[in-house]
Motif scaffolding. Structure first.
Motif, PDB file in Angstrom:
ATOM      1  N   PRO A  31       0.880  -1.213   0.052  1.00  0.00           N
ATOM      2  CA  PRO A  31      -0.008  -0.011   0.063  1.00  0.00           C
ATOM      3  C   PRO A  31       1.020   1.406  -0.152  1.00  0.00           C
ATOM      4  N   TYR A  32       2.246   1.067  -0.054  1.00  0.00           N
ATOM      5  CA  TYR A  32       3.019   2.235  -0.093  1.00  0.00           C
ATOM      6  C   TYR A  32       2.810   3.024  -1.162  1.00  0.00           C
ATOM      7  N   THR A  33       2.549   2.496  -2.624  1.00  0.00           N
ATOM      8  CA  THR A  33       2.093   3.246  -3.589  1.00  0.00           C
ATOM      9  C   THR A  33       0.519   2.898  -3.940  1.00  0.00           C
ATOM     10  N   SER A  34      -0.064   3.987  -4.297  1.00  0.00           N
ATOM     11  CA  SER A  34      -1.544   3.824  -4.538  1.00  0.00           C
ATOM     12  C   SER A  34      -2.130   3.148  -5.741  1.00  0.00           C
ATOM     13  N   GLU A  35      -3.222   2.791  -5.841  1.00  0.00           N
ATOM     14  CA  GLU A  35      -3.841   2.213  -7.106  1.00  0.00           C
ATOM     15  C   GLU A  35      -3.916   3.316  -8.076  1.00  0.00           C
ATOM     16  N   ARG A  36      -3.953   4.682  -7.572  1.00  0.00           N
ATOM     17  CA  ARG A  36      -3.785   5.695  -8.868  1.00  0.00           C
ATOM     18  C   ARG A  36      -2.480   5.849  -9.607  1.00  0.00           C
ATOM     19  N   ALA A  37      -1.525   5.341  -8.577  1.00  0.00           N
ATOM     20  CA  ALA A  37      -0.114   5.787  -8.966  1.00  0.00           C
ATOM     21  C   ALA A  37      -0.047   4.447 -10.340  1.00  0.00           C
ATOM     22  N   GLN A  38      -0.525   3.461 -10.191  1.00  0.00           N
ATOM     23  CA  GLN A  38      -0.591   2.204 -11.077  1.00  0.00           C
ATOM     24  C   GLN A  38      -1.365   2.858 -12.191  1.00  0.00           C
ATOM     25  N   MET A  39      -2.470   3.474 -11.916  1.00  0.00           N
ATOM     26  CA  MET A  39      -3.394   4.004 -13.102  1.00  0.00           C
ATOM     27  C   MET A  39      -2.594   4.890 -13.954  1.00  0.00           C
ATOM     28  N   LYS A  40      -1.778   5.620 -13.331  1.00  0.00           N
ATOM     29  CA  LYS A  40      -0.946   6.701 -13.920  1.00  0.00           C
ATOM     30  C   LYS A  40       0.074   6.085 -14.755  1.00  0.00           C
ATOM     31  N   VAL A  41       0.699   4.940 -14.288  1.00  0.00           N
ATOM     32  CA  VAL A  41       1.540   4.395 -15.282  1.00  0.00           C
ATOM     33  C   VAL A  41       0.805   3.728 -16.463  1.00  0.00           C
ATOM     34  N   GLU A  42      -0.284   3.115 -16.127  1.00  0.00           N
ATOM     35  CA  GLU A  42      -1.013   2.479 -17.334  1.00  0.00           C
ATOM     36  C   GLU A  42      -1.587   3.753 -18.508  1.00  0.00           C
ATOM     37  N   GLN A  43      -1.729   4.979 -18.031  1.00  0.00           N
ATOM     38  CA  GLN A  43      -2.253   6.053 -18.706  1.00  0.00           C
ATOM     39  C   GLN A  43      -0.991   6.441 -19.476  1.00  0.00           C
ATOM     40  N   LEU A  44       0.049   6.368 -19.062  1.00  0.00           N
ATOM     41  CA  LEU A  44       1.418   6.563 -19.921  1.00  0.00           C
ATOM     42  C   LEU A  44       1.404   5.570 -21.070  1.00  0.00           C
ATOM     43  N   CYS A  45       1.225   4.251 -20.655  1.00  0.00           N
ATOM     44  CA  CYS A  45       1.494   3.419 -21.537  1.00  0.00           C
ATOM     45  C   CYS A  45       0.496   3.607 -22.867  1.00  0.00           C
ATOM     46  N   GLU A  46      -0.825   3.934 -22.458  1.00  0.00           N
ATOM     47  CA  GLU A  46      -1.797   4.418 -23.424  1.00  0.00           C
ATOM     48  C   GLU A  46      -1.300   5.668 -24.230  1.00  0.00           C
ATOM     49  N   LYS A  47      -0.449   6.722 -23.781  1.00  0.00           N
ATOM     50  CA  LYS A  47      -0.043   7.697 -24.273  1.00  0.00           C
ATOM     51  C   LYS A  47       1.032   7.493 -25.068  1.00  0.00           C
ATOM     52  N   LEU A  48       1.586   6.410 -24.833  1.00  0.00           N
ATOM     53  CA  LEU A  48       2.810   5.854 -26.000  1.00  0.00           C
ATOM     54  C   LEU A  48       2.313   4.955 -27.240  1.00  0.00           C
ATOM     55  N   LEU A  49       1.063   4.719 -26.947  1.00  0.00           N
ATOM     56  CA  LEU A  49       0.443   3.623 -28.018  1.00  0.00           C
ATOM     57  C   LEU A  49       0.577   4.060 -29.407  1.00  0.00           C
ATOM     58  N   PRO A  50       0.607   5.664 -29.669  1.00  0.00           N
ATOM     59  CA  PRO A  50       0.342   6.021 -31.060  1.00  0.00           C
ATOM     60  C   PRO A  50       1.734   5.757 -31.724  1.00  0.00           C
ATOM     61  N   TRP A  51       2.924   5.959 -30.781  1.00  0.00           N
ATOM     62  CA  TRP A  51       4.109   5.685 -31.304  1.00  0.00           C
ATOM     63  C   TRP A  51       4.715   4.489 -31.448  1.00  0.00           C
ATOM     64  N   CYS A  52       4.377   3.548 -30.431  1.00  0.00           N
ATOM     65  CA  CYS A  52       4.885   2.320 -30.116  1.00  0.00           C
ATOM     66  C   CYS A  52       4.000   1.331 -30.649  1.00  0.00           C
ATOM     67  N   GLY A  53       2.758   1.546 -31.078  1.00  0.00           N
ATOM     68  CA  GLY A  53       1.858   0.396 -31.392  1.00  0.00           C
ATOM     69  C   GLY A  53       1.505  -0.292 -30.215  1.00  0.00           C
ATOM     70  N   SER A  54       0.677  -1.260 -30.141  1.00  0.00           N
ATOM     71  CA  SER A  54       0.172  -1.964 -29.197  1.00  0.00           C
ATOM     72  C   SER A  54       1.254  -2.663 -28.319  1.00  0.00           C
ATOM     73  N   MET A  55       0.952  -2.380 -26.843  1.00  0.00           N
ATOM     74  CA  MET A  55       2.112  -2.729 -26.080  1.00  0.00           C
ATOM     75  C   MET A  55       1.528  -3.821 -24.962  1.00  0.00           C
ATOM     76  N   ALA A  56       2.556  -4.833 -24.496  1.00  0.00           N
ATOM     77  CA  ALA A  56       2.301  -5.564 -23.469  1.00  0.00           C
ATOM     78  C   ALA A  56       2.761  -5.029 -21.996  1.00  0.00           C
ATOM     79  N   PHE A  57       2.243  -4.878 -21.291  1.00  0.00           N
ATOM     80  CA  PHE A  57       2.672  -4.182 -19.792  1.00  0.00           C
ATOM     81  C   PHE A  57       2.480  -5.188 -18.646  1.00  0.00           C
ATOM     82  N   PHE A  58       3.563  -5.249 -18.015  1.00  0.00           N
ATOM     83  CA  PHE A  58       3.631  -6.002 -16.838  1.00  0.00           C
ATOM     84  C   PHE A  58       3.969  -5.263 -15.496  1.00  0.00           C
ATOM     85  N   CYS A  59       3.181  -5.883 -14.546  1.00  0.00           N
ATOM     86  CA  CYS A  59       3.370  -5.155 -13.161  1.00  0.00           C
ATOM     87  C   CYS A  59       3.595  -6.173 -12.051  1.00  0.00           C
ATOM     88  N   VAL A  60       4.706  -5.742 -11.559  1.00  0.00           N
ATOM     89  CA  VAL A  60       5.412  -6.835 -10.497  1.00  0.00           C
ATOM     90  C   VAL A  60       5.078  -6.358  -9.075  1.00  0.00           C
TER      91      VAL A  60
END
Ligand code: ATP
Ligand code: MG
Length: 398
Positions: free
Chosen positions: A219-248
């Motif tokens: 719980p040190y990092t919030s769910e919102r922090a992870q959502m932010k990272v996923e949002q960054l993936c979405e922002k990269l898609l137009p350049w990178c194409g579809s993307m696999a995302f792993f969360c550890v």
């Protein structure tokens, strides 16, 4: 009047024997990108791809071209794009179409020149003659214009090809670089910060297909922090194409680290643990390199000695495209690729939660290795890898 799009290669045109592989990958990326826009036909010749809308009416074609231009600005490998009008291979038809078609471009210019490319050598006029004749007609029609062969405001290009001739005036700069998929697969360590999304963009620009991995410490990092990272993936898609995302799941490792290891080594040990986990995920997913957003000297864990300790934790090459860049240069790119606003959202990252007060600036590998001995990280790494979740972000045209 029917229009098409011409895509010009940049660096790819310099490739020797490999060139057709690069072209094929680029064409595949272009097709994939335009699938949702509508039906297009494609041909390639002389460092150019022709994208031709297949709609009944000129109006429908024009709408498709507008949408296609928007999409293609993001496709790496394209140095320049231009819209061109399609003409019969007949000089009278070329002039009849060129004069009205160029009205906007020439209306706001003062000087121009005409260039001609003739891949159909059977065309009755030679290139200099096409330039001279069309130039003369344009001068008559647009009497404010002057010819300037050295530094014109506008270059009007006539291309006489297999089935048609094409006329265009303005070239738009493309994304440049090499087509995604021509330089292998890389696993990006994606934090929620400014740097790592920029690193993704830079490697995609060099042809790398990017997969992302994020380390989360709830719980040190919030769910919102992870959502932010996923949002960054979405922002990269137009350049990178579809993307696999792993969360550890990284919480346990960080807690044990904090309890059992010397504080001054927290960050460097954490980075080594990230590398070891990322390496396993990379190998399972056919990635041949790791990518980070590190930049030399930016923070304590990015000194030369700290980077050496990080590198020593993995046998994979670690690509650090930002290594020689200033923060202001990195921010400039992040604004350009539209990740900046998301990156500065104020959610905590696992690194910031466990930052030591006095990190070792010049760690020695022997000391670092000694500091992680006997803690039993191997089993924890295996557990973290097993608990890693995967998500696919699919690109959709906007
Ligand atoms: P960024 O702006 O990308 O967060 P940073 O300047 O904050 O970078 P660090 O926090 O030291 O630098 O992280 C350096 C690099 O390590 C990041 O660019 C990223 O590649 C990786 N990294 C850091 N934290 C994480 C995380 N939680 N998950 C995945 N990768 C991470
Ligand atoms: Mg960070």
């Amino acid at each position: 009047m029917r229009e098409i799009i011409l895509l010009k290669y940049g660096e790819m045109a310099l490739k020797g024997l490999n060139r057709s592989t690069f072209e094929d990958v680029m064409l595949r990326n272009v097709r994939r990108r335009l699938k949702q826009v509508g039906a297009f036909a494609y041909t390639k010749a002389q460092s150019t791809v022709y994208v031709m809308p297949q709609a009944e009416s000129d109006a429908a074609c024009s709408e498709m071209l507008e949408a296609a231009m928007k999409e293609l600005r993001y496709v790496f490998g394209i140095a320049a794009l231009c819209r061109a009008v399609e003409c019969e291979k007949d000089f009278a038809d070329i002039t009849a179409k060129a004069v009205p078609y160029l009205a906007d471009a020439l209306g706001s210019a003062q000087t121009f020149k005409v260039e001609a490319k003739r891949s159909d050598k059977g065309f009755p006029m030679k290139s200099p003659e096409i330039c001279r004749e069309l130039g003369g007609i344009l001068l008559q029609e647009y009497s404010h214009l002057r010819v300037d062969v050295n530094n014109p405001d506008i270059i009007v290009t006539v291309e006489v090809r297999d089935t048609h001739a094409y006329v265009h005036a303005a070239k738009e700069k493309g994304a440049g670089g090499l087509p995604v998929g021509t330089a292998g697969n890389g696993l990006l360590l994606l934090s929620g910060g400014i740097d790592s999304p920029v690193a993704a963009w830079m490697m995609a620009k060099r042809g790398v297909r990017v997969t992302a991995i994020h380390f989360a410490s709830p719980p040190y990092t919030s769910e919102r922090a992870q959502m932010k990272v996923e949002q960054l993936c979405e922002k990269l898609l137009p350049w990178c194409g579809s993307m696999a995302f792993f969360c550890v799941p990284f919480t346990e490792i960080q807690e044990v680290l904090q309890r059992q290891c010397p504080e001054e080594y927290f960050t460097i040990l954490m980075r080594r643990l990230m590398m070891r986990i990322a390496e396993q995920i990379a190998r399972q997913n056919d990635c041949d390199a790791l990518i980070t957003g590190e930049s030399l000297g930016q923070v304590a864990s990015q000194t030369m000695q700290a980077l050496a300790c990080t590198d020593a934790a993995t046998a994979l090459p670690v690509l650090r495209p930002l290594i020689g860049m200033d923060k202001t240069e990195i921010v400039e790119i992040s604004r350009k690729i539209d990740t900046f606003e998301t990156s500065i959202l104020p959610y905590e990252d696992c690194c910031t939660v466990f930052t030591p007060r006095h990190p070792k600036l010049r760690p020695k590998l022997d000391d670092v290795v000694a500091a992680e001995q006997g803690v039993g990280f191997d089993a924890m790494i295996a557990e973290a890898v097993a608990g890693t979740t995967k998500k696919i972000f699919a690109y959709h045209s906007q």
